[in-house]
Design a protein around this motif. Structure first.
Motif, short mmCIF file in Angstrom:
data_model
loop_
_atom_site.label_atom_id
_atom_site.label_comp_id
_atom_site.label_asym_id
_atom_site.label_seq_id
_atom_site.Cartn_x
_atom_site.Cartn_y
_atom_site.Cartn_z
N ILE A 140 47.83 -2.57 45.37
CA ILE A 140 46.48 -3.08 45.62
C ILE A 140 45.56 -2.65 44.48
N ALA A 141 45.73 -1.41 44.02
CA ALA A 141 44.86 -0.88 42.96
C ALA A 141 44.96 -1.75 41.71
N SER A 142 46.19 -2.08 41.29
CA SER A 142 46.29 -2.85 40.04
C SER A 142 45.72 -4.25 40.22
N ARG A 143 45.93 -4.84 41.38
CA ARG A 143 45.39 -6.18 41.60
C ARG A 143 43.86 -6.17 41.55
N LYS A 144 43.27 -5.15 42.14
CA LYS A 144 41.80 -5.05 42.15
C LYS A 144 41.26 -4.78 40.74
N HIS A 145 41.98 -3.98 39.95
CA HIS A 145 41.55 -3.74 38.56
C HIS A 145 41.52 -5.06 37.79
N LEU A 146 42.55 -5.87 38.03
CA LEU A 146 42.68 -7.15 37.33
C LEU A 146 41.46 -8.04 37.61
N GLU A 147 41.02 -8.04 38.87
CA GLU A 147 39.85 -8.85 39.23
C GLU A 147 38.57 -8.29 38.60
N ALA A 148 38.51 -6.96 38.52
CA ALA A 148 37.23 -6.32 38.16
C ALA A 148 36.99 -6.18 36.67
N ILE A 149 38.04 -6.00 35.88
CA ILE A 149 37.84 -5.44 34.54
C ILE A 149 37.05 -6.35 33.58
N ASN A 150 37.43 -7.63 33.49
CA ASN A 150 36.71 -8.48 32.53
C ASN A 150 35.25 -8.70 32.91
N PRO A 151 34.95 -8.98 34.21
CA PRO A 151 33.53 -9.08 34.58
C PRO A 151 32.75 -7.79 34.27
N LEU A 152 33.39 -6.63 34.42
CA LEU A 152 32.68 -5.37 34.12
C LEU A 152 32.35 -5.26 32.63
N ILE A 153 33.30 -5.67 31.78
CA ILE A 153 33.06 -5.62 30.33
C ILE A 153 31.89 -6.54 29.97
N GLU A 154 31.93 -7.75 30.53
CA GLU A 154 30.85 -8.72 30.27
C GLU A 154 29.50 -8.15 30.72
N LYS A 155 29.51 -7.53 31.92
CA LYS A 155 28.27 -7.00 32.49
C LYS A 155 27.72 -5.84 31.63
N ALA A 156 28.63 -4.99 31.14
CA ALA A 156 28.19 -3.84 30.32
C ALA A 156 27.50 -4.33 29.05
N LEU A 157 28.07 -5.37 28.43
CA LEU A 157 27.46 -5.92 27.21
C LEU A 157 26.12 -6.57 27.53
N GLU A 158 26.13 -7.35 28.60
CA GLU A 158 24.92 -8.07 28.97
C GLU A 158 23.77 -7.10 29.26
N GLU A 159 24.06 -6.07 30.05
CA GLU A 159 22.98 -5.15 30.46
C GLU A 159 22.48 -4.26 29.33
N THR A 160 23.31 -4.06 28.31
CA THR A 160 22.84 -3.24 27.17
C THR A 160 22.32 -4.12 26.04
N GLY A 161 22.46 -5.44 26.20
CA GLY A 161 22.00 -6.36 25.16
C GLY A 161 22.85 -6.30 23.90
N LEU A 162 24.07 -5.81 24.04
CA LEU A 162 24.96 -5.73 22.87
C LEU A 162 25.95 -6.89 22.90
N SER A 163 26.57 -7.17 21.76
CA SER A 163 27.61 -8.21 21.72
C SER A 163 28.91 -7.56 21.25
#
Ligand code: KG4
Ligand code: ZN
Length: 336
Positions: free
Chosen positions: A49-72
Protein backbone atom coordinates in the motif's frame (compact mmCIF):
# COMPACT_ATOMS: atom_id res chain seq x y z
CA UNK A 1 27.06 34.41 -5.19
CA UNK A 2 24.16 32.70 -6.93
CA UNK A 3 21.76 30.88 -4.63
CA UNK A 4 21.82 27.07 -4.70
CA UNK A 5 18.54 25.14 -4.62
CA UNK A 6 18.29 21.46 -3.65
CA UNK A 7 15.13 19.49 -4.31
CA UNK A 8 14.74 16.74 -1.67
CA UNK A 9 12.65 13.61 -2.24
CA UNK A 10 11.84 11.15 0.57
CA UNK A 11 9.73 7.99 0.20
CA UNK A 12 11.49 5.44 2.42
CA UNK A 13 8.53 4.41 4.58
CA UNK A 14 4.97 5.69 4.82
CA UNK A 15 5.31 9.45 4.23
CA UNK A 16 5.85 10.95 0.77
CA UNK A 17 7.76 14.17 1.13
CA UNK A 18 9.26 16.82 -1.15
CA UNK A 19 11.28 19.82 0.01
CA UNK A 20 13.26 22.67 -1.47
CA UNK A 21 16.33 23.89 0.39
CA UNK A 22 17.96 27.24 -0.39
CA UNK A 23 21.74 27.15 0.07
CA UNK A 24 22.74 25.15 3.16
CA UNK A 25 20.05 25.66 5.76
CA UNK A 26 17.04 27.62 4.53
CA UNK A 27 14.00 25.39 4.08
CA UNK A 28 11.72 27.07 1.52
CA UNK A 29 9.13 24.32 1.62
CA UNK A 30 8.82 20.85 3.18
CA UNK A 31 5.63 19.13 1.99
CA UNK A 32 4.51 15.85 3.54
CA UNK A 33 1.71 13.61 2.35
CA UNK A 34 0.97 11.26 5.24
CA UNK A 35 -0.40 7.75 4.76
CA UNK A 36 -1.02 7.13 8.47
CA UNK A 37 -4.83 6.98 8.16
CA UNK A 38 -4.60 3.99 5.82
CA UNK A 39 -1.84 2.06 7.60
CA UNK A 40 -3.43 2.57 11.00
CA UNK A 41 -6.32 0.35 9.87
CA UNK A 42 -3.79 -2.51 9.68
CA UNK A 43 -1.86 -1.67 12.86
CA UNK A 44 1.36 -0.85 10.99
CA UNK A 45 2.84 -0.03 7.59
CA UNK A 46 1.72 -2.33 4.73
CA UNK A 47 4.57 -2.15 2.16
CA UNK A 48 2.45 -2.72 -0.97
CA UNK A 49 0.00 0.00 0.00
CA UNK A 50 2.86 2.36 0.89
CA UNK A 51 4.50 2.13 -2.53
CA UNK A 52 1.21 2.56 -4.35
CA UNK A 53 0.40 5.67 -2.33
CA UNK A 54 3.89 7.12 -2.96
CA UNK A 55 3.32 6.63 -6.68
CA UNK A 56 0.11 8.68 -6.54
CA UNK A 57 1.61 11.41 -4.36
CA UNK A 58 5.13 12.08 -5.55
CA UNK A 59 4.76 13.96 -8.85
CA UNK A 60 1.94 16.24 -7.62
CA UNK A 61 4.08 17.04 -4.54
CA UNK A 62 7.05 18.04 -6.72
CA UNK A 63 4.81 20.25 -8.85
CA UNK A 64 3.27 21.81 -5.74
CA UNK A 65 6.68 22.52 -4.15
CA UNK A 66 7.82 24.38 -7.27
CA UNK A 67 4.55 26.23 -7.63
CA UNK A 68 4.42 27.39 -4.01
CA UNK A 69 8.03 28.61 -4.01
CA UNK A 70 7.70 30.24 -7.44
CA UNK A 71 10.67 28.24 -8.71
CA UNK A 72 10.98 26.28 -11.94
CA UNK A 73 12.93 23.12 -12.82
CA UNK A 74 15.59 25.42 -14.26
CA UNK A 75 16.26 26.94 -10.84
CA UNK A 76 16.99 23.57 -9.18
CA UNK A 77 20.73 22.85 -8.85
CA UNK A 78 20.62 19.39 -7.25
CA UNK A 79 18.16 16.54 -6.75
CA UNK A 80 18.71 14.60 -3.51
CA UNK A 81 16.71 11.40 -3.01
CA UNK A 82 16.65 8.79 -0.25
CA UNK A 83 18.43 5.63 -1.46
CA UNK A 84 18.01 3.68 1.82
CA UNK A 85 17.47 2.30 4.35
CA UNK A 86 13.74 1.67 4.00
CA UNK A 87 11.11 -0.38 2.24
CA UNK A 88 12.29 -1.56 -1.19
CA UNK A 89 9.08 -0.70 -3.08
CA UNK A 90 8.73 2.70 -1.39
CA UNK A 91 12.35 3.68 -2.04
CA UNK A 92 11.99 2.67 -5.70
CA UNK A 93 9.21 5.19 -6.24
CA UNK A 94 11.33 8.10 -4.99
CA UNK A 95 14.46 6.97 -6.83
CA UNK A 96 12.54 6.53 -10.10
CA UNK A 97 10.96 9.96 -9.82
CA UNK A 98 14.35 11.55 -9.05
CA UNK A 99 16.12 9.75 -11.90
CA UNK A 100 13.41 10.71 -14.37
CA UNK A 101 13.66 14.32 -13.30
CA UNK A 102 17.44 14.31 -13.47
CA UNK A 103 17.38 12.80 -16.98
CA UNK A 104 14.75 15.22 -18.21
CA UNK A 105 16.34 18.37 -16.75
CA UNK A 106 20.05 17.46 -16.80
CA UNK A 107 20.31 18.39 -13.11
CA UNK A 108 22.76 16.42 -10.92
CA UNK A 109 21.41 13.58 -8.80
CA UNK A 110 22.58 12.37 -5.41
CA UNK A 111 21.37 9.30 -3.48
CA UNK A 112 21.16 10.07 0.22
CA UNK A 113 21.27 7.94 3.36
CA UNK A 114 18.00 8.42 5.27
CA UNK A 115 19.71 8.03 8.67
CA UNK A 116 22.27 10.69 7.82
CA UNK A 117 19.26 12.84 6.88
CA UNK A 118 17.84 12.40 10.40
CA UNK A 119 21.12 13.63 11.89
CA UNK A 120 21.28 16.59 9.47
CA UNK A 121 17.78 17.69 10.54
CA UNK A 122 19.61 19.16 13.54
CA UNK A 123 21.39 21.69 11.29
CA UNK A 124 18.03 22.95 10.03
CA UNK A 125 16.68 23.59 13.53
CA UNK A 126 19.92 24.86 15.07
CA UNK A 127 21.54 27.15 12.54
CA UNK A 128 24.83 27.48 14.47
CA UNK A 129 25.35 23.76 14.96
CA UNK A 130 28.55 22.36 13.46
CA UNK A 131 30.36 19.03 13.82
CA UNK A 132 32.00 17.46 15.73
CA UNK A 133 29.32 16.11 18.07
CA UNK A 134 27.86 12.90 19.41
CA UNK A 135 24.41 11.90 18.28
CA UNK A 136 21.87 9.37 19.50
CA UNK A 137 19.79 8.34 16.50
CA UNK A 138 16.47 6.83 17.55
CA UNK A 139 13.95 6.08 14.82
CA UNK A 140 11.30 3.52 13.96
CA UNK A 141 13.78 1.11 12.40
CA UNK A 142 17.21 2.07 13.74
CA UNK A 143 19.10 2.98 16.91
CA UNK A 144 22.67 4.31 16.77
CA UNK A 145 25.15 6.05 19.01
CA UNK A 146 27.46 7.85 16.68
CA UNK A 147 30.38 10.29 16.57
CA UNK A 148 29.85 12.87 13.84
CA UNK A 149 33.42 13.98 13.12
CA UNK A 150 32.67 16.22 10.14
CA UNK A 151 29.69 16.92 7.88
CA UNK A 152 30.37 13.66 6.06
CA UNK A 153 32.43 11.49 8.45
CA UNK A 154 30.31 9.36 10.78
CA UNK A 155 31.62 6.72 13.20
CA UNK A 156 28.97 4.42 14.63
CA UNK A 157 30.03 3.23 18.09
CA UNK A 158 26.81 1.52 19.19
CA UNK A 159 23.70 0.08 17.58
CA UNK A 160 20.74 -2.08 18.52
CA UNK A 161 21.22 -5.82 18.34
CA UNK A 162 17.49 -6.44 17.94
CA UNK A 163 14.55 -3.99 18.11
CA UNK A 164 14.85 -0.26 17.45
CA UNK A 165 13.55 2.17 20.08
CA UNK A 166 10.65 3.45 17.94
CA UNK A 167 9.71 -0.10 17.00
CA UNK A 168 9.46 -1.00 20.72
CA UNK A 169 7.23 2.01 21.34
CA UNK A 170 4.98 1.04 18.42
CA UNK A 171 4.72 -2.62 19.50
CA UNK A 172 3.93 -1.84 23.14
CA UNK A 173 1.38 0.77 22.04
CA UNK A 174 -0.32 -1.73 19.77
CA UNK A 175 -0.56 -4.31 22.56
CA UNK A 176 -2.56 -1.88 24.72
CA UNK A 177 -4.81 -0.76 21.88
CA UNK A 178 -3.13 2.54 20.91
CA UNK A 179 -3.18 3.29 17.18
CA UNK A 180 -0.09 3.36 14.93
CA UNK A 181 2.27 5.15 15.29
CA UNK A 182 2.25 4.50 19.02
CA UNK A 183 5.30 6.53 20.08
CA UNK A 184 3.55 9.91 20.44
CA UNK A 185 0.60 8.27 22.23
CA UNK A 186 2.82 6.55 24.81
CA UNK A 187 4.69 9.84 25.27
CA UNK A 188 1.39 11.56 26.11
CA UNK A 189 -0.13 8.83 28.29
CA UNK A 190 3.11 8.34 30.25
CA UNK A 191 2.79 11.89 31.59
CA UNK A 192 -0.24 10.74 33.62
CA UNK A 193 1.47 7.62 34.97
CA UNK A 194 4.02 6.59 37.59
CA UNK A 195 7.32 5.54 36.01
CA UNK A 196 8.26 3.56 39.12
CA UNK A 197 5.01 1.56 39.25
CA UNK A 198 6.37 -1.50 37.40
CA UNK A 199 10.00 -2.56 37.45
CA UNK A 200 10.87 -3.50 33.86
CA UNK A 201 14.41 -4.70 32.93
CA UNK A 202 17.19 -2.32 31.85
CA UNK A 203 19.39 -4.32 29.49
CA UNK A 204 22.90 -2.82 29.48
CA UNK A 205 24.79 -5.70 27.74
CA UNK A 206 28.57 -6.01 28.33
CA UNK A 207 30.17 -3.46 30.68
CA UNK A 208 31.91 -1.41 27.97
CA UNK A 209 29.39 -1.90 25.20
CA UNK A 210 27.55 0.98 23.56
CA UNK A 211 25.17 -1.44 21.83
CA UNK A 212 21.51 -1.68 22.73
CA UNK A 213 18.98 -4.49 23.12
CA UNK A 214 15.29 -3.77 23.56
CA UNK A 215 13.65 -7.12 22.75
CA UNK A 216 13.91 -8.31 26.40
CA UNK A 217 12.12 -5.19 27.59
CA UNK A 218 9.43 -5.66 24.95
CA UNK A 219 8.91 -9.29 26.04
CA UNK A 220 8.76 -8.26 29.71
CA UNK A 221 6.06 -5.68 28.99
CA UNK A 222 4.06 -8.12 26.84
CA UNK A 223 4.35 -10.81 29.58
CA UNK A 224 3.14 -8.31 32.16
CA UNK A 225 0.07 -7.52 30.02
CA UNK A 226 -0.58 -11.21 29.42
CA UNK A 227 -0.34 -12.07 33.14
CA UNK A 228 -2.73 -9.28 34.08
CA UNK A 229 -5.18 -10.53 31.42
CA UNK A 230 -4.99 -14.07 32.77
CA UNK A 231 -5.63 -12.92 36.32
CA UNK A 232 -8.50 -10.73 35.13
CA UNK A 233 -6.71 -7.63 36.49
CA UNK A 234 -7.17 -4.31 34.80
CA UNK A 235 -3.98 -2.72 33.51
CA UNK A 236 -3.16 0.85 34.46
CA UNK A 237 -2.08 1.91 30.96
CA UNK A 238 -0.58 5.21 32.07
CA UNK A 239 1.63 3.46 34.67
CA UNK A 240 2.60 0.83 32.11
CA UNK A 241 3.58 3.47 29.53
CA UNK A 242 5.50 5.52 32.09
CA UNK A 243 7.35 2.46 33.46
CA UNK A 244 8.23 1.19 29.99
CA UNK A 245 9.42 4.66 29.00
CA UNK A 246 11.60 5.03 32.13
CA UNK A 247 13.26 1.67 31.37
CA UNK A 248 14.05 2.86 27.82
CA UNK A 249 15.32 6.22 29.08
CA UNK A 250 17.64 4.70 31.70
CA UNK A 251 19.41 2.71 28.99
CA UNK A 252 19.60 5.58 26.48
CA UNK A 253 20.90 8.01 29.12
CA UNK A 254 23.46 5.59 30.60
CA UNK A 255 25.03 4.74 27.22
CA UNK A 256 24.92 8.26 25.77
CA UNK A 257 26.39 9.93 28.86
CA UNK A 258 29.09 7.28 29.26
CA UNK A 259 30.20 8.00 25.68
CA UNK A 260 30.16 11.74 26.36
CA UNK A 261 32.10 11.32 29.62
CA UNK A 262 34.71 9.21 27.87
CA UNK A 263 35.20 11.48 24.86
CA UNK A 264 36.17 15.07 24.16
CA UNK A 265 32.91 16.09 22.47
CA UNK A 266 31.09 19.12 23.84
CA UNK A 267 27.84 18.85 21.88
CA UNK A 268 25.18 16.14 21.90
CA UNK A 269 22.33 15.82 19.36
CA UNK A 270 19.15 13.76 19.38
CA UNK A 271 18.05 12.55 15.94
CA UNK A 272 15.20 10.48 14.44
CA UNK A 273 11.48 10.15 15.12
CA UNK A 274 11.88 9.31 18.82
CA UNK A 275 13.87 12.54 19.31
CA UNK A 276 10.36 14.11 19.38
CA UNK A 277 9.77 12.35 22.72
CA UNK A 278 9.24 14.87 25.51
CA UNK A 279 10.72 12.71 28.28
CA UNK A 280 13.85 12.02 26.21
CA UNK A 281 14.31 15.75 25.58
CA UNK A 282 13.81 16.62 29.27
CA UNK A 283 16.06 13.96 30.70
CA UNK A 284 18.86 14.58 28.18
CA UNK A 285 18.59 18.34 28.83
CA UNK A 286 19.16 17.71 32.56
CA UNK A 287 22.05 15.30 31.98
CA UNK A 288 23.77 17.56 29.45
CA UNK A 289 23.34 20.62 31.68
CA UNK A 290 25.04 18.77 34.57
CA UNK A 291 28.06 18.17 32.33
CA UNK A 292 28.19 21.52 30.56
CA UNK A 293 27.35 19.85 27.24
CA UNK A 294 25.28 21.70 24.60
CA UNK A 295 22.17 19.76 23.56
CA UNK A 296 20.44 19.96 20.16
CA UNK A 297 17.34 18.32 18.79
CA UNK A 298 15.28 19.13 15.70
CA UNK A 299 11.80 20.69 15.89
CA UNK A 300 9.06 18.04 16.21
CA UNK A 301 8.23 18.29 12.45
CA UNK A 302 11.86 17.76 11.49
CA UNK A 303 12.36 14.77 13.86
CA UNK A 304 10.08 12.46 11.89
CA UNK A 305 10.51 11.64 8.20
CA UNK A 306 10.69 14.65 5.89
CA UNK A 307 12.44 15.63 2.67
CA UNK A 308 14.16 18.78 4.01
CA UNK A 309 16.58 16.56 5.95
CA UNK A 310 17.27 14.58 2.77
CA UNK A 311 17.91 17.81 0.87
CA UNK A 312 20.49 19.10 3.36
CA UNK A 313 22.27 15.73 3.74
CA UNK A 314 22.49 15.49 -0.07
CA UNK A 315 23.68 19.08 -0.32
CA UNK A 316 26.49 18.50 2.23
CA UNK A 317 27.63 15.30 0.48
CA UNK A 318 27.49 17.03 -2.92
CA UNK A 319 29.60 19.92 -1.65
CA UNK A 320 32.10 17.33 -0.37
CA UNK A 321 32.37 15.97 -3.93
CA UNK A 322 29.97 13.01 -3.87
CA UNK A 323 27.89 12.33 -7.00
CA UNK A 324 25.39 9.65 -8.10
CA UNK A 325 24.49 8.74 -11.67
CA UNK A 326 21.45 7.31 -13.38
CA UNK A 327 22.43 3.78 -12.30
CA UNK A 328 21.62 4.74 -8.70
CA UNK A 329 20.06 1.76 -6.89
CA UNK A 330 17.97 1.39 -3.75
CA UNK A 331 19.64 0.06 -0.58
CA UNK A 332 16.89 -1.20 1.78
CA UNK A 333 19.43 -2.26 4.46
CA UNK A 334 21.84 0.66 4.15
CA UNK A 335 23.83 1.30 7.35
CA UNK A 336 24.79 4.71 8.73
O1 KG4 B 1 12.40 8.51 12.12
P1 KG4 B 1 10.99 8.14 11.88
O2 KG4 B 1 10.02 9.18 11.43
O3 KG4 B 1 10.88 6.97 10.86
C1 KG4 B 1 11.89 6.03 10.64
O4 KG4 B 1 12.87 6.37 9.93
O5 KG4 B 1 11.76 4.93 11.21
O6 KG4 B 1 10.52 7.52 13.25
C2 KG4 B 1 9.24 7.05 13.46
C3 KG4 B 1 9.20 6.48 14.87
C4 KG4 B 1 7.93 5.70 15.16
O7 KG4 B 1 8.32 4.48 15.76
C5 KG4 B 1 7.20 6.60 16.13
O8 KG4 B 1 6.38 5.89 17.03
C6 KG4 B 1 8.34 7.27 16.86
O9 KG4 B 1 9.28 7.55 15.84
N1 KG4 B 1 7.95 8.51 17.53
C7 KG4 B 1 7.97 8.67 18.87
C8 KG4 B 1 7.47 9.97 19.14
N2 KG4 B 1 7.18 10.56 17.94
C9 KG4 B 1 7.49 9.66 16.96
N3 KG4 B 1 8.34 7.83 19.86
C10 KG4 B 1 8.26 8.27 21.12
N4 KG4 B 1 7.78 9.49 21.44
C11 KG4 B 1 7.38 10.37 20.50
N5 KG4 B 1 6.92 11.57 20.85
ZN1 ZN C 1 13.12 8.05 9.38
Amino acid sequence: MKDFYTLGIETSCDDSSVAILKNEREVLIDLISSQIDIHKLFGGVVPEIASRKHLEAINPLIEKALEETGLSYDDIDLISVTKGPGLMGSLLVGISAAKGLSLATGKPLIGTNHMQGHVCANYLSNKDLKPPFITLVVSGGHTYLCKVKSYTDYEVVGRTRDDAVGESYDKIARSIGLAYPGGPKIDKLAKEGNGKAINFPRVMLEKDSYDFSFSGLKTAVLNYIHNCDQRGEEINKADLCASFQEAVMDVLVEKSMRLIDQSKYKTFCLSGGVAANSRLRDIMSQECAKRGIALSYPTIELCTDNAAMIAIAGYLNYKAGERSDNYLKVYPNLDL
